[in-house]
Write a protein that holds these residues in place. Structure first.
Motif, PDB file in Angstrom:
ATOM      1  N   ASP A 200      11.159 -10.450  -6.260  1.00 24.85           N
ATOM      2  CA  ASP A 200      11.047 -11.914  -6.201  1.00 24.85           C
ATOM      3  C   ASP A 200      11.112 -12.444  -4.771  1.00 24.85           C
ATOM      4  O   ASP A 200      10.476 -13.455  -4.448  1.00 24.85           O
ATOM      5  N   VAL A 201      11.889 -11.774  -3.907  1.00 29.56           N
ATOM      6  CA  VAL A 201      11.932 -12.176  -2.497  1.00 29.56           C
ATOM      7  C   VAL A 201      10.542 -12.064  -1.884  1.00 29.56           C
ATOM      8  O   VAL A 201      10.051 -12.997  -1.228  1.00 29.56           O
ATOM      9  N   LEU A 202       9.894 -10.936  -2.120  1.00 26.61           N
ATOM     10  CA  LEU A 202       8.578 -10.712  -1.536  1.00 26.61           C
ATOM     11  C   LEU A 202       7.532 -11.656  -2.113  1.00 26.61           C
ATOM     12  O   LEU A 202       6.695 -12.205  -1.387  1.00 26.61           O
ATOM     13  N   LYS A 203       7.579 -11.874  -3.416  1.00 29.01           N
ATOM     14  CA  LYS A 203       6.654 -12.824  -4.032  1.00 29.01           C
ATOM     15  C   LYS A 203       6.801 -14.211  -3.417  1.00 29.01           C
ATOM     16  O   LYS A 203       5.813 -14.901  -3.147  1.00 29.01           O
ATOM     17  N   GLU A 204       8.047 -14.626  -3.184  1.00 30.64           N
ATOM     18  CA  GLU A 204       8.283 -15.955  -2.631  1.00 30.64           C
ATOM     19  C   GLU A 204       7.817 -16.037  -1.173  1.00 30.64           C
ATOM     20  O   GLU A 204       7.251 -17.053  -0.746  1.00 30.64           O
ATOM     21  N   LEU A 205       8.052 -14.972  -0.411  1.00 33.86           N
ATOM     22  CA  LEU A 205       7.577 -14.954   0.973  1.00 33.86           C
ATOM     23  C   LEU A 205       6.062 -15.099   1.026  1.00 33.86           C
ATOM     24  O   LEU A 205       5.515 -15.899   1.800  1.00 33.86           O
ATOM     25  N   ARG A 206       5.367 -14.307   0.220  1.00 30.37           N
ATOM     26  CA  ARG A 206       3.906 -14.363   0.233  1.00 30.37           C
ATOM     27  C   ARG A 206       3.400 -15.696  -0.326  1.00 30.37           C
ATOM     28  O   ARG A 206       2.393 -16.223   0.143  1.00 30.37           O
ATOM     29  N   ARG A 207       4.102 -16.247  -1.310  1.00 31.27           N
ATOM     30  CA  ARG A 207       3.709 -17.548  -1.850  1.00 31.27           C
ATOM     31  C   ARG A 207       3.777 -18.616  -0.761  1.00 31.27           C
ATOM     32  O   ARG A 207       2.946 -19.522  -0.718  1.00 31.27           O
ATOM     33  N   ARG A 208       4.766 -18.479   0.122  1.00 27.79           N
ATOM     34  CA  ARG A 208       4.926 -19.451   1.208  1.00 27.79           C
ATOM     35  C   ARG A 208       4.128 -19.050   2.449  1.00 27.79           C
ATOM     36  O   ARG A 208       4.310 -19.597   3.527  1.00 27.79           O
ATOM     37  N   LYS A 209       3.274 -18.054   2.287  1.00 20.14           N
ATOM     38  CA  LYS A 209       2.371 -17.603   3.350  1.00 20.14           C
ATOM     39  C   LYS A 209       3.121 -17.061   4.559  1.00 20.14           C
ATOM     40  O   LYS A 209       2.722 -17.261   5.710  1.00 20.14           O
ATOM     41  N   VAL A 210       4.224 -16.381   4.293  1.00 27.34           N
ATOM     42  CA  VAL A 210       4.931 -15.629   5.331  1.00 27.34           C
ATOM     43  C   VAL A 210       4.400 -14.208   5.270  1.00 27.34           C
ATOM     44  O   VAL A 210       4.667 -13.474   4.313  1.00 27.34           O
ATOM     45  N   TRP A 211       3.640 -13.812   6.293  1.00 30.30           N
ATOM     46  CA  TRP A 211       2.942 -12.525   6.263  1.00 30.30           C
ATOM     47  C   TRP A 211       3.611 -11.463   7.138  1.00 30.30           C
ATOM     48  O   TRP A 211       2.993 -10.468   7.500  1.00 30.30           O
ATOM     49  N   THR A 212       4.879 -11.659   7.478  1.00 31.61           N
ATOM     50  CA  THR A 212       5.611 -10.643   8.239  1.00 31.61           C
ATOM     51  C   THR A 212       5.483  -9.298   7.528  1.00 31.61           C
ATOM     52  O   THR A 212       5.685  -9.216   6.316  1.00 31.61           O
ATOM     53  N   PRO A 213       5.141  -8.220   8.261  1.00 31.26           N
ATOM     54  CA  PRO A 213       5.025  -6.915   7.603  1.00 31.26           C
ATOM     55  C   PRO A 213       6.323  -6.520   6.900  1.00 31.26           C
ATOM     56  O   PRO A 213       7.406  -6.652   7.475  1.00 31.26           O
ATOM     57  N   VAL A 214       6.205  -6.060   5.669  1.00 34.05           N
ATOM     58  CA  VAL A 214       7.372  -5.680   4.866  1.00 34.05           C
ATOM     59  C   VAL A 214       7.287  -4.213   4.486  1.00 34.05           C
ATOM     60  O   VAL A 214       6.284  -3.750   3.940  1.00 34.05           O
ATOM     61  N   LEU A 215       8.361  -3.489   4.800  1.00 33.91           N
ATOM     62  CA  LEU A 215       8.518  -2.104   4.360  1.00 33.91           C
ATOM     63  C   LEU A 215       9.526  -2.119   3.218  1.00 33.91           C
ATOM     64  O   LEU A 215      10.684  -2.458   3.419  1.00 33.91           O
ATOM     65  N   MET A 216       9.066  -1.782   2.021  1.00 32.95           N
ATOM     66  CA  MET A 216       9.915  -1.824   0.841  1.00 32.95           C
ATOM     67  C   MET A 216      10.695  -0.521   0.702  1.00 32.95           C
ATOM     68  O   MET A 216      10.138   0.566   0.877  1.00 32.95           O
ATOM     69  N   LEU A 217      11.987  -0.645   0.426  1.00 30.43           N
ATOM     70  CA  LEU A 217      12.835   0.515   0.176  1.00 30.43           C
ATOM     71  C   LEU A 217      13.051   0.621  -1.330  1.00 30.43           C
ATOM     72  O   LEU A 217      13.562  -0.306  -1.950  1.00 30.43           O
ATOM     73  N   THR A 218      12.610   1.719  -1.912  1.00 29.81           N
ATOM     74  CA  THR A 218      12.668   1.864  -3.360  1.00 29.81           C
ATOM     75  C   THR A 218      13.484   3.090  -3.749  1.00 29.81           C
ATOM     76  O   THR A 218      13.681   4.007  -2.951  1.00 29.81           O
ATOM     77  N   ALA A 219      13.951   3.102  -4.980  1.00 27.16           N
ATOM     78  CA  ALA A 219      14.682   4.243  -5.529  1.00 27.16           C
ATOM     79  C   ALA A 219      13.872   4.816  -6.674  1.00 27.16           C
ATOM     80  O   ALA A 219      13.249   4.090  -7.443  1.00 27.16           O
ATOM     81  N   LYS A 220      13.866   6.135  -6.793  1.00 22.11           N
ATOM     82  CA  LYS A 220      13.079   6.775  -7.839  1.00 22.11           C
ATOM     83  C   LYS A 220      13.513   6.345  -9.231  1.00 22.11           C
ATOM     84  O   LYS A 220      12.727   6.369 -10.168  1.00 22.11           O
ATOM     85  N   ASP A 221      14.791   5.973  -9.371  1.00 22.16           N
ATOM     86  CA  ASP A 221      15.272   5.566 -10.687  1.00 22.16           C
ATOM     87  C   ASP A 221      15.383   4.056 -10.790  1.00 22.16           C
ATOM     88  O   ASP A 221      16.089   3.517 -11.631  1.00 22.16           O
ATOM     89  N   GLY A 222      14.671   3.333  -9.894  1.00 19.29           N
ATOM     90  CA  GLY A 222      14.735   1.878  -9.898  1.00 19.29           C
ATOM     91  C   GLY A 222      13.987   1.272 -11.073  1.00 19.29           C
ATOM     92  O   GLY A 222      13.269   1.959 -11.809  1.00 19.29           O
ATOM     93  N   GLU A 223      14.137  -0.017 -11.238  1.00 20.40           N
ATOM     94  CA  GLU A 223      13.505  -0.719 -12.361  1.00 20.40           C
ATOM     95  C   GLU A 223      11.994  -0.698 -12.244  1.00 20.40           C
ATOM     96  O   GLU A 223      11.286  -0.648 -13.244  1.00 20.40           O
ATOM     97  N   TYR A 224      11.491  -0.730 -11.023  1.00 20.32           N
ATOM     98  CA  TYR A 224      10.053  -0.748 -10.816  1.00 20.32           C
ATOM     99  C   TYR A 224       9.609   0.572 -10.193  1.00 20.32           C
ATOM    100  O   TYR A 224      10.309   1.191  -9.406  1.00 20.32           O
ATOM    101  N   ASP A 225       8.419   1.016 -10.560  1.00 18.25           N
ATOM    102  CA  ASP A 225       7.823   2.199  -9.970  1.00 18.25           C
ATOM    103  C   ASP A 225       7.588   1.925  -8.492  1.00 18.25           C
ATOM    104  O   ASP A 225       7.000   0.907  -8.126  1.00 18.25           O
ATOM    105  N   GLN A 226       8.032   2.847  -7.639  1.00 16.18           N
ATOM    106  CA  GLN A 226       7.873   2.604  -6.209  1.00 16.18           C
ATOM    107  C   GLN A 226       6.411   2.483  -5.810  1.00 16.18           C
ATOM    108  O   GLN A 226       6.079   1.861  -4.800  1.00 16.18           O
ATOM    109  N   THR A 227       5.505   3.049  -6.616  1.00 18.22           N
ATOM    110  CA  THR A 227       4.094   2.967  -6.272  1.00 18.22           C
ATOM    111  C   THR A 227       3.526   1.581  -6.525  1.00 18.22           C
ATOM    112  O   THR A 227       2.395   1.302  -6.169  1.00 18.22           O
ATOM    113  N   ASP A 228       4.302   0.701  -7.153  1.00 16.23           N
ATOM    114  CA  ASP A 228       3.859  -0.678  -7.351  1.00 16.23           C
ATOM    115  C   ASP A 228       4.178  -1.551  -6.143  1.00 16.23           C
ATOM    116  O   ASP A 228       3.878  -2.745  -6.148  1.00 16.23           O
TER     117      ASP A 228
END
Length: 236
Positions: free
Chosen positions: A61-89
């Motif tokens: 949701d943080v990233l969605k809100e940043l992009r919605r507000r047209k903040v295009w700062t490069p983002v490197l996402m840190l994911t966990a293999k057992d996280g709620e979302y697939d890291q490939t998403d």
């Protein structure tokens, strides 16, 4: 170079902060999504390290809100293999890169430097290739005025191809950017999904914009085949 790290694991955040400081970065740290979003909106950063699973507001949701507000700062996402979302998403969410925990600090630094070198060019809210459009904010896809329903993986594949439209992309590039780079399945999964996608974005509309370039990869064209008529074959 100023970095924002949004990470709720305090020990990890402090370790990475100290390491990046030794590499010459200035690092601000937030430990929850709300604080991270506020910092990212109020301050200019060269890159943002964003954990996916955060208290108060998750990284999605943080990233969605940043992009919605047209903040295009490069983002490197840190994911966990057992996280709620697939890291490939991660790319579907608007991220520029991702790392799976646990990660190598040297790899992290290399990825950050690569993001900063590329910079943050302004991105259109809606991606368009010919009559095909994709809106990352609400994840909608249309051919002209006709909505197209895609699965999450088909959407991720189309988004990657649209960002590289009129360029030939190899099967290995697609696997690395749409699937996990550590994916161990058969690479013909790409051919399967290209077929799925073609039957949704091309076939019903009588167009042939998604083509296979023999021995090289795949091409999403703004116009029919776009100068590759001698090497392109269409697979149904």
């Amino acid at each position: 170079m100023r970095i924002l790290m949004v990470e709720d694991e305090h020990a990890l955040a402090e370790t990475v902060r100290r390491g990046l400081k030794n590499e010459g970065f200035v690092v601000d740290v937030a430990h929850d999504g709300v604080g991270g979003l506020s910092a990212a909106l109020e301050n200019p950063y060269d890159a943002i390290l964003l954990d996916l699973m955060l208290p108060r507001m998750n990284g999605y949701d943080v990233l969605k809100e940043l992009r919605r507000r047209k903040v295009w700062t490069p983002v490197l996402m840190l994911t966990a293999k057992d996280g709620e979302y697939d890291q490939t998403d991660a790319f579907d969410l608007g991220a520029d890169d991702y790392l799976t925990k646990p990660f190598s600090f040297l790899v992290l630094v290399a990825r950050i430097r690569a993001l900063i070198r590329r910079g943050a060019p302004a991105r259109p809210v809606v991606l368009s290739v010919g009559t095909l459009s994709l809106n990352p904010v609400n994840r909608s896809v249309r051919r002209g005025e006709t909505p197209i329903s895609l699965t999450a993986r088909e959407y991720g594949l189309l988004q990657f191809l649209m960002r590289r439209h009129d360029q030939i992309v190899s099967k290995s590039e697609i696997l690395q950017n749409v699937w996990d780079p550590a994916f161990e399945g058969a690479d013909n999964v790409v051919e399967v999904y290209i077929g799925y996608l073609r039957r949704k974005i091309d076939v019903p509309f009588g167009v042939h914009t998604l083509t296979t370039v023999r021995g090289m990869g795949y091409l999403l064209s703004s116009g029919p085949n776009l100068g590759h008529r001698d090497v392109v074959t269409r697979e149904d």
